[in-house]
Motif scaffolding. Sequence first.
Motif, short mmCIF file in Angstrom:
data_model
loop_
_atom_site.label_atom_id
_atom_site.label_comp_id
_atom_site.label_asym_id
_atom_site.label_seq_id
_atom_site.Cartn_x
_atom_site.Cartn_y
_atom_site.Cartn_z
N PRO A 42 0.80 -1.39 0.04
CA PRO A 42 -0.08 0.07 0.10
C PRO A 42 0.88 1.23 0.04
CG PRO A 42 -0.87 -1.69 1.40
CD PRO A 42 0.55 -2.32 1.16
N ALA A 43 1.86 1.56 0.78
CA ALA A 43 2.71 2.42 0.89
C ALA A 43 3.38 2.87 -0.48
CB ALA A 43 3.82 2.33 2.09
N THR A 44 3.88 1.55 -1.08
CA THR A 44 4.32 2.04 -2.48
C THR A 44 3.39 2.28 -3.34
OG1 THR A 44 5.91 0.16 -1.88
CG2 THR A 44 5.82 0.53 -4.35
N ARG A 45 2.23 2.06 -3.53
CA ARG A 45 1.17 2.09 -4.41
C ARG A 45 0.83 3.73 -4.28
NH1 ARG A 45 -2.57 -0.85 -6.81
NH2 ARG A 45 -1.98 -2.60 -5.41
N GLU A 46 0.89 3.93 -3.10
CA GLU A 46 0.37 5.55 -2.99
C GLU A 46 1.56 6.26 -3.58
OE1 GLU A 46 -2.24 6.76 -1.81
OE2 GLU A 46 -3.00 4.73 -1.63
N LYS A 47 2.89 5.93 -3.25
CA LYS A 47 3.82 6.64 -3.62
C LYS A 47 3.82 6.77 -5.05
CE LYS A 47 7.97 5.62 -1.96
NZ LYS A 47 9.24 4.94 -1.77
N VAL A 48 3.61 5.78 -5.82
CA VAL A 48 3.52 5.57 -7.45
C VAL A 48 2.21 6.47 -8.00
CG1 VAL A 48 2.84 4.03 -9.23
CG2 VAL A 48 4.42 3.31 -7.73
N LEU A 49 0.96 6.35 -7.12
CA LEU A 49 -0.20 6.99 -7.57
C LEU A 49 0.34 8.74 -7.40
CD1 LEU A 49 -2.96 4.96 -5.97
CD2 LEU A 49 -2.24 5.12 -8.34
N ALA A 50 0.99 9.03 -6.39
CA ALA A 50 1.36 10.35 -6.22
C ALA A 50 2.04 10.97 -7.45
CB ALA A 50 1.88 10.47 -4.96
N ALA A 51 3.19 10.09 -7.71
CA ALA A 51 4.13 10.18 -8.78
C ALA A 51 3.14 10.53 -10.28
CB ALA A 51 4.99 9.35 -8.98
N MET A 52 2.17 9.59 -10.46
CA MET A 52 1.55 9.58 -11.54
C MET A 52 0.70 11.18 -11.42
SD MET A 52 -0.20 6.03 -11.87
CE MET A 52 0.84 4.57 -12.52
N ASP A 53 0.07 11.33 -10.45
CA ASP A 53 -0.66 12.47 -10.44
C ASP A 53 0.19 13.63 -10.52
OD1 ASP A 53 -3.14 13.99 -9.82
OD2 ASP A 53 -2.10 14.67 -7.96
N ARG A 54 1.39 13.93 -9.94
CA ARG A 54 2.29 14.96 -10.10
C ARG A 54 2.49 15.16 -11.71
NH1 ARG A 54 4.59 13.05 -5.45
NH2 ARG A 54 6.32 12.22 -6.64
N LEU A 55 2.91 14.32 -12.41
CA LEU A 55 3.33 14.25 -13.56
C LEU A 55 2.20 14.15 -14.63
CD1 LEU A 55 6.40 11.51 -13.63
CD2 LEU A 55 6.59 13.94 -13.29
N GLY A 56 1.08 13.92 -14.34
CA GLY A 56 0.04 13.77 -15.13
C GLY A 56 -0.23 12.45 -16.16
N TYR A 57 0.57 11.58 -15.55
CA TYR A 57 0.62 10.31 -16.46
C TYR A 57 -0.78 9.64 -16.36
CZ TYR A 57 1.77 5.48 -17.23
OH TYR A 57 1.77 4.18 -17.97
N ARG A 58 -0.96 8.87 -17.69
CA ARG A 58 -2.05 8.35 -17.77
C ARG A 58 -1.96 6.96 -18.59
NH1 ARG A 58 -3.43 11.68 -15.00
NH2 ARG A 58 -5.18 12.96 -14.97
N PRO A 59 -2.30 5.84 -18.13
CA PRO A 59 -1.77 4.43 -18.56
C PRO A 59 -2.12 4.48 -20.10
CG PRO A 59 -2.84 4.15 -16.51
CD PRO A 59 -3.12 5.60 -16.65
N ASN A 60 -1.07 3.92 -20.79
CA ASN A 60 -1.60 3.60 -22.07
C ASN A 60 -2.59 2.40 -22.29
OD1 ASN A 60 -1.60 2.69 -25.02
ND2 ASN A 60 0.40 3.59 -24.92
N SER A 61 -4.15 3.06 -22.69
CA SER A 61 -5.00 2.12 -22.55
C SER A 61 -4.69 0.87 -24.08
CB SER A 61 -6.18 2.66 -22.82
OG SER A 61 -6.34 3.80 -23.84
N ALA A 62 -4.27 1.62 -25.06
CA ALA A 62 -4.27 0.80 -25.97
C ALA A 62 -3.30 -0.46 -25.64
CB ALA A 62 -3.47 1.20 -27.23
#
Length: 342
Positions: A42-62
């Motif tokens: 969970p702690a690692t997941r939150e860290k990754v999600l926060a990084a995604m949010d800061r960078l505006g990352y969106r998973p490549n749906s294709a």
Amino acid sequence: MAARADDARVWRAPSIIDVAREAGVSAQTVSRVANGMDIVRPATREKVLAAMDRLGYRPNSAARALKSGRFRTLGVIMSGLSSYGNMRTLEAIANEASRAGYSLALTPLWTIAQAGLAGAFVRLAEQAVDGVLVVLEAHDLHDSDLAHIAGIPAVVVTAGGSQPYPTVDIDQAQGARLATEHLLGLGHRTVWHISGPEDSFSARDRAASWEATLRAHDREVPPVLHGDWSAASGHAAGLRLAADPSVTAVFAANDEMALGAMRALREAGRIVPDDVSVVGFDDMDMAADFQPPLTTVHQYFDRVGTAAVEMLVDRIEHRGEAGQGLVPTELVVRASTAPSRR
């Protein structure tokens, strides 16, 4: 900044590598989080999600679709958007699809009229959908269309009748029976009917149930007046009914025609409900604000749309066996109906 490709500051979408660098984890960990895997702490997941949010990352749906075989998209083929029922059904489909984690790809059938339903399926296949919701009436479906439906998970909404493919429908016959029995229960000798278009399954089913109910009560079956769902057609039918003093009860196949009929009766000096009781079908949002407020049959379009999406997602994700779903109606009694004075 991860989103800048070079000194020229040309924008590019942040990558999984950028997120991994920002979060201080491996790219594999970022991939696991993006794909919803539950093996990340969970702690690692939150860290990754926060990084995604800061960078505006969106998973490549294709890319995810190629890996999982799913696109998280539902196609919708719809014959029209102008009717109250179709718009409410589409709204419910969109809400339930979003809740289930799917987006929608809408193909209005009239935009590809020459290609027909087969062309609509081809267009949706090009957009990579996981399944299709077909919002059409029974008369729009032909045997040649079934091959397209069989080739992809599909559910047909408000198709009516007993069909060899999964359907979700409003219980049209029940609604018409409730409306007709309500008027007979108020002491009216018989009930006149303003029907929808003759090529509409919903209109045919409501008219058939109206007639069957009158016959079951040994009442005279007056000739049907056909409209086109519009208030104008209801007004035209209402003028004909207003000229007949024996008419004391009218069941219109939708609220708009009921509204037009009530205007015609008022113009002819026939008071609703003192002289003529009127019942509609749909329970539009404004039905309670008609003058007088309209007694009508409530259709649960939200339940239809939700049930259709649930059925389709179950077929896509669990290979569920889908049959025929029937959503009941409810009579809403307001001031446009009253006991017969004859």
